[in-house]
Structures are given as structure tokens and as C-alpha cells.
Design a protein around this motif. Sequence first.
Motif, PDB file in Angstrom:
ATOM      1  N   GLY A 176      26.374  41.672  35.023  1.00 38.56           N
ATOM      2  CA  GLY A 176      27.553  40.912  34.632  1.00 38.56           C
ATOM      3  C   GLY A 176      27.490  39.445  35.014  1.00 38.56           C
ATOM      4  N   GLU A 177      26.292  38.864  35.024  1.00 38.39           N
ATOM      5  CA  GLU A 177      26.160  37.463  35.421  1.00 38.39           C
ATOM      6  C   GLU A 177      26.686  36.527  34.328  1.00 38.39           C
ATOM      7  N   GLY A 178      27.120  35.341  34.765  1.00 41.03           N
ATOM      8  CA  GLY A 178      27.693  34.365  33.850  1.00 41.03           C
ATOM      9  C   GLY A 178      26.714  33.263  33.492  1.00 41.03           C
ATOM     10  N   PHE A 179      27.224  32.278  32.776  1.00 42.90           N
ATOM     11  CA  PHE A 179      26.386  31.210  32.236  1.00 42.90           C
ATOM     12  C   PHE A 179      25.701  30.400  33.336  1.00 42.90           C
ATOM     13  N   LEU A 180      26.452  30.034  34.390  1.00 37.75           N
ATOM     14  CA  LEU A 180      25.904  29.163  35.421  1.00 37.75           C
ATOM     15  C   LEU A 180      24.749  29.820  36.168  1.00 37.75           C
ATOM     16  N   SER A 181      24.886  31.101  36.476  1.00 36.89           N
ATOM     17  CA  SER A 181      23.822  31.777  37.213  1.00 36.89           C
ATOM     18  C   SER A 181      22.576  31.988  36.362  1.00 36.89           C
ATOM     19  N   LEU A 182      22.724  31.897  35.037  1.00 31.47           N
ATOM     20  CA  LEU A 182      21.600  32.109  34.137  1.00 31.47           C
ATOM     21  C   LEU A 182      20.952  30.800  33.689  1.00 31.47           C
ATOM     22  N   LEU A 183      21.418  29.684  34.203  1.00 33.88           N
ATOM     23  CA  LEU A 183      20.924  28.376  33.748  1.00 33.88           C
ATOM     24  C   LEU A 183      19.405  28.205  33.878  1.00 33.88           C
ATOM     25  N   PRO A 184      18.775  28.624  34.973  1.00 27.80           N
ATOM     26  CA  PRO A 184      17.308  28.444  35.042  1.00 27.80           C
ATOM     27  C   PRO A 184      16.567  29.156  33.911  1.00 27.80           C
ATOM     28  N   GLU A 185      16.925  30.412  33.631  1.00 26.98           N
ATOM     29  CA  GLU A 185      16.259  31.141  32.552  1.00 26.98           C
ATOM     30  C   GLU A 185      16.617  30.549  31.187  1.00 26.98           C
ATOM     31  N   LEU A 186      17.860  30.125  31.009  1.00 30.16           N
ATOM     32  CA  LEU A 186      18.270  29.540  29.737  1.00 30.16           C
ATOM     33  C   LEU A 186      17.564  28.207  29.497  1.00 30.16           C
ATOM     34  N   ALA A 187      17.344  27.448  30.566  1.00 28.17           N
ATOM     35  CA  ALA A 187      16.618  26.179  30.421  1.00 28.17           C
ATOM     36  C   ALA A 187      15.187  26.429  29.950  1.00 28.17           C
ATOM     37  N   LEU A 188      14.559  27.484  30.468  1.00 31.39           N
ATOM     38  CA  LEU A 188      13.205  27.814  30.027  1.00 31.39           C
ATOM     39  C   LEU A 188      13.200  28.283  28.578  1.00 31.39           C
ATOM     40  N   LEU A 189      14.208  29.061  28.184  1.00 32.13           N
ATOM     41  CA  LEU A 189      14.303  29.483  26.782  1.00 32.13           C
ATOM     42  C   LEU A 189      14.480  28.279  25.863  1.00 32.13           C
ATOM     43  N   LEU A 190      15.296  27.324  26.293  1.00 32.27           N
ATOM     44  CA  LEU A 190      15.494  26.110  25.500  1.00 32.27           C
ATOM     45  C   LEU A 190      14.182  25.326  25.375  1.00 32.27           C
ATOM     46  N   LEU A 191      13.423  25.251  26.463  1.00 27.85           N
ATOM     47  CA  LEU A 191      12.134  24.552  26.428  1.00 27.85           C
ATOM     48  C   LEU A 191      11.181  25.247  25.454  1.00 27.85           C
ATOM     49  N   PHE A 192      11.112  26.584  25.523  1.00 22.73           N
ATOM     50  CA  PHE A 192      10.273  27.322  24.587  1.00 22.73           C
ATOM     51  C   PHE A 192      10.723  27.080  23.146  1.00 22.73           C
ATOM     52  N   GLY A 193      12.048  27.058  22.938  1.00 22.71           N
ATOM     53  CA  GLY A 193      12.574  26.840  21.594  1.00 22.71           C
ATOM     54  C   GLY A 193      12.182  25.489  21.034  1.00 22.71           C
ATOM     55  N   VAL A 194      12.286  24.458  21.854  1.00 23.90           N
ATOM     56  CA  VAL A 194      11.930  23.106  21.404  1.00 23.90           C
ATOM     57  C   VAL A 194      10.447  23.026  21.067  1.00 23.90           C
ATOM     58  N   ILE A 195       9.603  23.588  21.936  1.00 25.94           N
ATOM     59  CA  ILE A 195       8.159  23.529  21.714  1.00 25.94           C
ATOM     60  C   ILE A 195       7.762  24.294  20.455  1.00 25.94           C
ATOM     61  N   LEU A 196       8.263  25.524  20.319  1.00 33.17           N
ATOM     62  CA  LEU A 196       7.887  26.339  19.161  1.00 33.17           C
ATOM     63  C   LEU A 196       8.448  25.767  17.868  1.00 33.17           C
ATOM     64  N   MET A 197       9.671  25.241  17.909  1.00 41.89           N
ATOM     65  CA  MET A 197      10.247  24.655  16.704  1.00 41.89           C
ATOM     66  C   MET A 197       9.455  23.419  16.275  1.00 41.89           C
ATOM     67  N   ALA A 198       9.082  22.589  17.236  1.00 45.16           N
ATOM     68  CA  ALA A 198       8.303  21.386  16.914  1.00 45.16           C
ATOM     69  C   ALA A 198       6.943  21.765  16.341  1.00 45.16           C
ATOM     70  N   TYR A 199       6.307  22.773  16.912  1.00 42.88           N
ATOM     71  CA  TYR A 199       4.999  23.184  16.409  1.00 42.88           C
ATOM     72  C   TYR A 199       5.117  23.837  15.036  1.00 42.88           C
ATOM     73  N   ALA A 200       6.210  24.587  14.821  1.00 34.36           N
ATOM     74  CA  ALA A 200       6.430  25.187  13.499  1.00 34.36           C
ATOM     75  C   ALA A 200       6.628  24.106  12.446  1.00 34.36           C
ATOM     76  N   LEU A 201       7.383  23.081  12.776  1.00 34.67           N
ATOM     77  CA  LEU A 201       7.592  21.970  11.838  1.00 34.67           C
ATOM     78  C   LEU A 201       6.262  21.274  11.515  1.00 34.67           C
ATOM     79  N   ARG A 202       5.450  21.055  12.547  1.00 34.62           N
ATOM     80  CA  ARG A 202       4.177  20.396  12.337  1.00 34.62           C
ATOM     81  C   ARG A 202       3.254  21.259  11.483  1.00 34.62           C
ATOM     82  N   THR A 203       3.279  22.567  11.729  1.00 37.49           N
ATOM     83  CA  THR A 203       2.400  23.471  10.983  1.00 37.49           C
ATOM     84  C   THR A 203       2.821  23.539   9.514  1.00 37.49           C
ATOM     85  N   VAL A 204       4.122  23.679   9.270  1.00 34.41           N
ATOM     86  CA  VAL A 204       4.595  23.743   7.888  1.00 34.41           C
ATOM     87  C   VAL A 204       4.380  22.411   7.193  1.00 34.41           C
ATOM     88  N   GLU A 205       4.579  21.325   7.903  1.00 40.38           N
ATOM     89  CA  GLU A 205       4.378  19.999   7.314  1.00 40.38           C
ATOM     90  C   GLU A 205       2.920  19.810   6.897  1.00 40.38           C
TER      91      GLU A 205
END
Length: 370
Positions: A338-367
Motif C-alpha cells: 500500500g505504498e504511495g507516490f512519495l515512497s515510490l519516487l526512486p523507482e519511478l525516477a528510474l522508470l522515467l529515465l528508461f522511458g526517455v532513453i527508449l523513446m529517444a532511441y525509438a524515434l531515432r530508429t524510426v527516423e
Amino acid sequence: MNWRRLRTLMRREVQATFRDPFTITVLITVPLAALLAFGFTLATDVRHLALGVYDAAGTAASRRLVAELAAQSAFDPRQYARRDELEHALVAGDIGAAIVIPPGFERHRRGGRPQPSEIQLLYDGGEAVLAGNAEAFMRSLLSATAGELAGPPSVRRAGIAVVTRAVFNPRLDGKPFMVAGTFGFVLSFLTVLITAVSIVNEKLTGTFEQLQVTPANAVEIVLGKILPLGAVFAVDVVLMVLLAGAVLQVWPAGSVMLFVVISSFYVLVSLSMGLIISATSHTAAEAVQKSVILSIPLVQLSGFAFPTRNMPWIVQWVAELFPATHYIRVSRAIYMRGEGFLSLLPELALLLLFGVILMAYALRTVEART
């Protein structure tokens, strides 16, 4: 980025998806079927386990002890007249565990000194996880019942009482663990597999070349593909939450809205990975093979089935490179603790980092392919 072109591309993707009944069926039924299959079949909690009983005492106390075990939904006791029959049934697989109650079960005192009652537990060690849970559950039940049968504290053997308590999951129910992990497996493997064949199929049918001659740029093409599929999988997340609650009686201990929002973002991360595989594959078979190969470390290293903390440290470092590892941690944190948003911030920050990297690479690959 032109919003009008993006809406046109999204509408095109939705129409193409809904024209394929098989794809729609896969998108909706496979996540729900996987949730039920993993929730029921891979759960490690003890339910209606066949329990062999050899009661050599045959007293009121021993019968009460067996009745206490039968009163729980964990065990279905089966009486055996002889010890060798009990052992044969355990070897043959007719029962998963057994208890042996000796003739002197009620003898608590001998020569003026209190003597503890002894009960032998037998179980099939081939199924290590289930056997361990069964043993722990039997020990707790037998200890509690035997303590009541021993009489007042003044006549019990003096010693140190050890009190155990399971936090977050006091019933040691295996379903919440598997349900929370199944979200990570389904949203990782299925999203990658569905998206991986999209661009390849368009290359084979010639529609991808048509996109290349339109004014749409790589950002609009990528968003036009992943946003409609992301919406479908977001609906899948809601359906899976409702199905797990209604059928498996497993509801998130934390915020359902937070879980759905985080899961929807993770879907976009997985879809980006699928686009990368699709854009770098020449045939649909190649895309599927890459997706299946990717699923092997997903199952083994993400914590879906095996806790990562039990792995060698170098493997744990490798596991941290998979977005699924962090999403499954978040999923179980919300579902079980039952953890909330604040306690999950470290894992969410890593997910956001993965999202940015993969999205940027996907854009470059499709381009590079447009």
C-alpha cells in the motif's frame, strides 16, 4: 509536431487495429487469461493440500489436533491405519504432507519433569516452495493447538516463547505476489510482441512506404502508433485489476488510480521497446524471435517469479537494467504494502529515465527508416 497529422495517424492506427479481429482478441483476452493462469497455478499458498494422518494415540487430544487441521482450508486430512501405508502414500504422490502422532502424545510428565509432546511432520521436499509454506503453516497450527492442550502456563515447560508475525501478507497468501508480478510480465512481453510486428507488417504490405512520403515526421509516426495501443493496454490494466479482485479476491492495498497511471506510463515504455525491435527487423518472424529472446531474461531476472535478492550480486546488477524489474517492484509495493507516490519516487525516477532513453532511441530508429 502537427497535432492534426498526429490525430490522423492515431485514427489510422485505431482503424487498422479494429479491422483485425485476431489482434483485438489477443489484446483483450491474453492479459486476462495470463492473470488467471498465473494467479491460480503459480500461487504458493497452501490450499486443500492432501494431508496424511497416522494417529497412533487415538485419544481425544490427538483427534482434536487433527480436527483443528481439517477446520482450516489449507489441508484435507486422510487417515491411515499404519505408518507404512502413510509413507507409501507420500512416496506415491497421493498426499503432499503427513503428520505422525505417537502413542505417548498426551504424556507431558515423566519422572516429575514435564515432557513436551512430539509430532512428526513429513512432506514432499521435491516441491520446495510449497513444502516450506506447508511446513510453516502446519507448525504454527500444531504449536497453537498443542499449547492449548498443554494446560495452564504453570504446568508447561519453562522456556523462551518465540512469536512470529508476517507483515503485509499475514496469511502468507501467494496470490498477491503472483498477481502483482503478472502485471509486469504481461505489460512487458505482450506489448513488445504486439508492437514488434507492426512496422514489419507495414513494410511487407507497403503501407510503411506510404507513410514515408507523407509530411508526418518520426515523432508523429511513433506517437501515432504507441498512443492507441497504449490506450488499449490501459483498459487491459483496469480489466485485470477488476478481474483479480472479483475472481482471485486480490485488490491493491494502495491507490488503484496511482497503480493504473503508473502502469499506463510503463506500457508506453514497453511499446517503445517493441518499436525498436520492429524497426530493426526485416521480417515478422525475426521480430517475434527477438521478442521471445527478450522474454527469457524478463522472466528470469525481473523478479516476476524469482526474488532478485536471492541472486548473485552481479546478476542483480544486470537485473537493474530491465525496466520490468522496477515496474514489478512498484506493482508489488502498491498491491501488497500500500505504498504511495512519495515512497515510490526512486523507482519511478528510474522508470522515467528508461522511458526517455527508449523513446529517444525509438524515434531515432524510426527516423532512420523513413
